[in-house]
Scaffold this motif. Structure first.
Motif, short mmCIF file in Angstrom:
data_model
loop_
_atom_site.label_atom_id
_atom_site.label_comp_id
_atom_site.label_asym_id
_atom_site.label_seq_id
_atom_site.Cartn_x
_atom_site.Cartn_y
_atom_site.Cartn_z
N PRO A 10 48.62 23.14 48.04
CA PRO A 10 49.57 22.66 47.05
C PRO A 10 48.88 22.60 45.69
O PRO A 10 47.71 22.24 45.61
N GLY A 11 49.58 22.98 44.63
CA GLY A 11 48.97 22.90 43.30
C GLY A 11 49.16 24.20 42.53
O GLY A 11 49.81 25.14 43.00
N ASP A 12 48.57 24.23 41.34
CA ASP A 12 48.79 25.34 40.42
C ASP A 12 47.94 26.55 40.78
O ASP A 12 46.72 26.44 40.97
N LEU A 49 43.74 30.76 41.59
CA LEU A 49 43.28 32.15 41.53
C LEU A 49 41.83 32.25 41.06
O LEU A 49 41.13 33.22 41.35
N LYS A 50 41.39 31.23 40.30
CA LYS A 50 40.01 31.26 39.80
C LYS A 50 39.02 30.78 40.86
O LYS A 50 37.81 30.90 40.68
N LEU A 86 45.21 39.08 36.87
CA LEU A 86 44.35 40.19 36.46
C LEU A 86 42.87 39.83 36.64
O LEU A 86 42.06 40.64 37.12
N GLU A 87 42.52 38.57 36.30
CA GLU A 87 41.12 38.15 36.39
C GLU A 87 40.63 38.05 37.84
O GLU A 87 39.43 38.09 38.10
N ALA A 88 41.58 37.93 38.79
CA ALA A 88 41.18 37.89 40.21
C ALA A 88 40.78 39.29 40.71
O ALA A 88 40.33 39.44 41.84
N ARG A 89 40.98 40.32 39.91
CA ARG A 89 40.59 41.72 40.17
C ARG A 89 41.15 42.29 41.49
O ARG A 89 40.42 42.88 42.29
N PRO A 90 42.48 42.11 41.71
CA PRO A 90 43.06 42.73 42.92
C PRO A 90 43.24 44.22 42.71
O PRO A 90 43.17 44.73 41.59
N THR A 91 43.51 44.93 43.82
CA THR A 91 43.86 46.34 43.71
C THR A 91 45.26 46.48 43.11
O THR A 91 45.54 47.43 42.39
#
Ligand SMILES: C[S@@+](CC[C@H](N)C(=O)[O-])C[C@H]1O[C@@H](n2cnc3c(N)ncnc32)[C@H](O)[C@@H]1O
Length: 218
Positions: free
Chosen positions: A122-124, A129-130, A179-184
């Motif tokens: 739960p949460g933002d 993601l960071k 974007l910063e999580a660098r997914p495909t």
């Protein structure tokens, strides 16, 4: 005379935690999705087609982040398609409904294998993601879009959700965190005619009648 504002309430019922507002009610319910999880149906789901990855970054199971989980239906589809899914929901009431639905799914032998691939916080999700434990293959975004339809035309489920949710106010930071999580891939669900999220042109789009999936391959 001004109409009375309906305040939704969470109630424990034998079927599970339920949000009630006037004559509307809402509960997370993965058991109702069993038909959609059958392999033929699952492979026809637009989201599953949009999220598909050829070679998972982490070797074995592909990893997805559902940054706007809601009641978790889309996460459940991704988990059924083989993803380990990290899901985030910031609205406390919706998060409570989701947690209750996940607990019930864990106790259902037909759903437990899929729900064991769902990792809910739960949460933002901008913060979430960071702090991911792995680099994800896919980040999925389905932020609430302001609707212009009259309440009689929208499904009851969405009418009650609209009493709780505010239209997404952090599109730019969600997209930036994705974007910063660098997914495909970043997969974004939008109403068919809505503008693109955060002014970012998608690499390609999978379109249906009323919705579309914009896919960014960073
Ligand atoms: C349209 S609903 C998602 C529905 C979901 N895809 C499903 O299958 O049920 C959008 C949800 O995203 C949540 N949300 C929006 N921004 C968020 C954020 N930054 N972090 C976590 N949840 C967020 C909202 O509270 C809302 O419940």
């Amino acid at each position: 005379m001004e109409s009375e504002k309906i305040i939704p309430k969470l109630i424990d019922t034998p079927e599970g935690l339920t949000l009630v507002a006037g004559d509307l009610s809402l509960r997370g319910d993965f058991a109702a999705m069993k038909d959609r999880l059958k392999p033929n149906n699952l492979n026809g789901e637009m989201l599953v087609r949009a999220a598909k990855t050829k070679s998972p970054l982490n070797g074995s199971a592909p990893v997805a982040v559902d940054a706007t989980a809601g009641l978790g239906e889309d996460s459940f589809l991704l988990a059924a398609a083989g993803f380990e899914v990290y899901l985030f929901e910031r609205n406390e009431t919706i998060a409570a409904l989701l947690q209750d639905a996940l607990t019930r799914a864990q106790a259902d032998p037909a759903l437990a294998p899929v729900s064991s691939r769902l990792h809910f916080t739960p949460g933002d999700s901008v913060a979430g993601l960071k702090a991911l434990p792995v680099r994800p293959d896919v980040v999925y975004l389905d932020p609430m879009f302001p609707t212009r339809q009259k309440s009689g035309l929208i499904k009851k489920k969405f009418q009650i959700l609209q009493l709780l949710e505010r239209p997404c106010d952090d599109e730019e930071s969600l997209l930036q965190a994705a974007l910063e999580a660098r997914p495909t891939k970043i997969v974004i669900k939008r109403p068919a005619k809505a503008p693109v999220l955060g002014n970012k042109k998608p690499s390609y789009t999978i379109s249906g009648n009323s919705i579309r999936y914009d896919i960014i391959t960073p």
